[in-house]
Scaffold this motif. Structure first.
Motif, PDB file in Angstrom:
ATOM      1  N   HIS A  44       1.586  -1.849  -4.692  1.00 52.55           N
ATOM      2  CA  HIS A  44       1.942  -2.735  -3.567  1.00 52.55           C
ATOM      3  C   HIS A  44       3.082  -3.661  -3.975  1.00 52.55           C
TER       4      HIS A  44
ATOM      5  N   HIS B 170       6.923  -4.883  -2.374  1.00 52.58           N
ATOM      6  CA  HIS B 170       7.967  -4.834  -1.342  1.00 52.58           C
ATOM      7  C   HIS B 170       9.318  -4.995  -2.020  1.00 52.58           C
TER       8      HIS B 170
ATOM      9  N   HIS C 199      -1.562  -3.706   5.766  1.00 47.70           N
ATOM     10  CA  HIS C 199      -1.850  -5.110   5.421  1.00 47.70           C
ATOM     11  C   HIS C 199      -2.936  -5.578   6.384  1.00 47.70           C
TER      12      HIS C 199
ATOM     13  N   HIS D 179      -4.442  -6.501   0.636  1.00 46.95           N
ATOM     14  CA  HIS D 179      -4.981  -7.879   0.620  1.00 46.95           C
ATOM     15  C   HIS D 179      -6.457  -8.011   0.992  1.00 46.95           C
TER      16      HIS D 179
ATOM     17  N   ASP E 112       2.820  -7.527  -5.093  1.00 43.91           N
ATOM     18  CA  ASP E 112       3.251  -7.817  -3.721  1.00 43.91           C
ATOM     19  C   ASP E 112       4.748  -8.133  -3.682  1.00 43.91           C
TER      20      ASP E 112
HETATM   21 ZN    ZN Z   1       2.475  -7.050   0.964  1.00 43.33          ZN
END
Ligand code: ZN
Ligand code: IMP
Length: 342
Positions: free
Chosen positions: A19, A21, A194, A217, A277
């Motif tokens: 995960h 981005h 998400h 999450h 993340d």
């Molecule tokens: Zn994320």
């Protein structure tokens, strides 16, 4: 193990990042390579736990988007993010990004530039791409992005493996976009959503009913964390692997390291992975997330090794690739048994 050995272990352990981005993962070094102004570099990182605000965090992505405004910058950013993960012994990375257009760069060129960055860093490690739909975008825009994602998937079937739903959770709804995820699934893409970044038991219920391959999450699912009994029961039945991002949750103000919702996953033996993340925005690394897991969740080296092993199984790699990664992890353990003796 003393703290130094723990830190050495977390760095040396072959890790799996599921995960991340792209535009949240730019370190200050990468931003400077991209020619970012110094004040923007400082502003991008909200490493302070005093920040504690999801909305402010979302404003930071604008800085990265300004820095990755053209195909060459997107390519350089992709290559550098991959190299940084590789330098901390991440052996498998699922990078995700939202198709984006700018003046002089179409969404297709954007995706092509990311793919080119991945292809040119093949020697470093195994990298797959997940393309995101942004819940803040109109349904029409998401539909157009899905068309592009399916086109790119046919062109690069070995690289583009999944589709994600992300964006500021206070906007949009999963239900309105569900049909696009169904289409993507039919076309063979794996799905990750998400979910539960804010209290919204109704939407969490809809996401669980869709049964994505993974959840991101899942902060507010368990009743002890302002979720509801029924959704938690459903997750326990489905055992959908959850992508846990400790620092992200702490910095955006959903919990503390000492009292993180992943404790419930550990108690109920539910599958989860550890991830960054947005390692740039949250000024972290996967090594640091593993260190936090040792420190705050009291996980042992054997348990963290097992988390890496399980993450391979949760990944969107094919079975041959999974076997290859698993054997790498087993070999590493056999050569590093000193980390596993008490
Ligand atoms: Zn994320
Ligand atoms: P990009 O998709 O590569 O441009 O990466 C930045 C984008 O990822 C942001 O604009 C958000 O849409 C999404 N994103 C990053 N972090 C989060 C998160 O914690 N929750 C939801 N979306 C996120």
């Amino acid at each position: 193990m003393d703290v130094v050995s723990e830190n050495n272990f977390c760095f040396a352990l072959p890790k799996i990042e599921l995960h991340a981005h792209l535009n949240g993962s730019l370190s200050d070094k990468i931003l400077r390579i991209l020619g970012c102004r110094e004040e923007d570099v400082q502003d991008y990182q909200c490493a302070s736990v005093d920040q504690r605000n999801l909305d402010d965090t979302f404003k930071k992505f604008g800085i990265a988007h300004k820095a990755t405004y053209c195909p060459e910058a997107v390519y350089i950013a992709t290559k550098n993010v991959i190299e940084e993960f590789s330098q901390e012994n991440v052996i498998y990375l699922e990078l995700r990004t939202t198709p984006r257009y700018e003046v002089g760069m179409s969404s297709e060129t954007y995706v092509e530039s990311v793919v080119r960055g991945i292809q040119d860093t093949k020697n470093h490690m195994m990298v797959k791409l997940i393309l995101s739909l942004n819940r803040q975008h109109s349904i029409e825009k998401c539909q157009n992005h899905l068309d592009l994602i399916l086109k790119m998937r046919s062109k690069y079937p070995d690289i583009i493996q999944g589709i994600d739903l992300s964006g500021n959770p206070i906007h949009g709804s999963f239900n309105e976009l569900k049909y696009l995820f169904e289409k993507a699934r039919k076309a063979g893409l794996s799905t990750t959503i998400h979910c539960g970044e804010i209290e919204n038991s109704e939407e969490i219920k809809e996401v669980l009913a869709f049964k994505p391959d993974r959840l991101g999450h899942a902060c507010y699912i368990h009743p002890n964390y302002n979720g509801c009994e029924k959704n938690w029961y459903q997750l326990k039945e489905l055992k959908i692997p959850t992508e846990i991002c400790l620092s992200s949750n702490v910095i955006t103000g959903t919990c503390d390291y000492e009292n993180h919702h992943v404790q419930e996953w550990i108690k109920d033996d539910l599958p989860f992975s550890l991830n960054t993340d947005d390692k740039g925005v949250f000024k972290t690394s996967l090594t640091q997330e593993f260190q936090y897991a040792m420190k705050f969740l009291n996980l042992s080296s054997s348990e963290l090794w097992r988390i890496s092993m399980n993450a391979i199984e949760h990944s969107f790699a094919n079975s041959e690739e999974k076997s290859f990664l698993k054997s790498k992890l087993v070999d590493w353990k056999n050569k590093n048994l000193h980390f596993f003796t008490k």
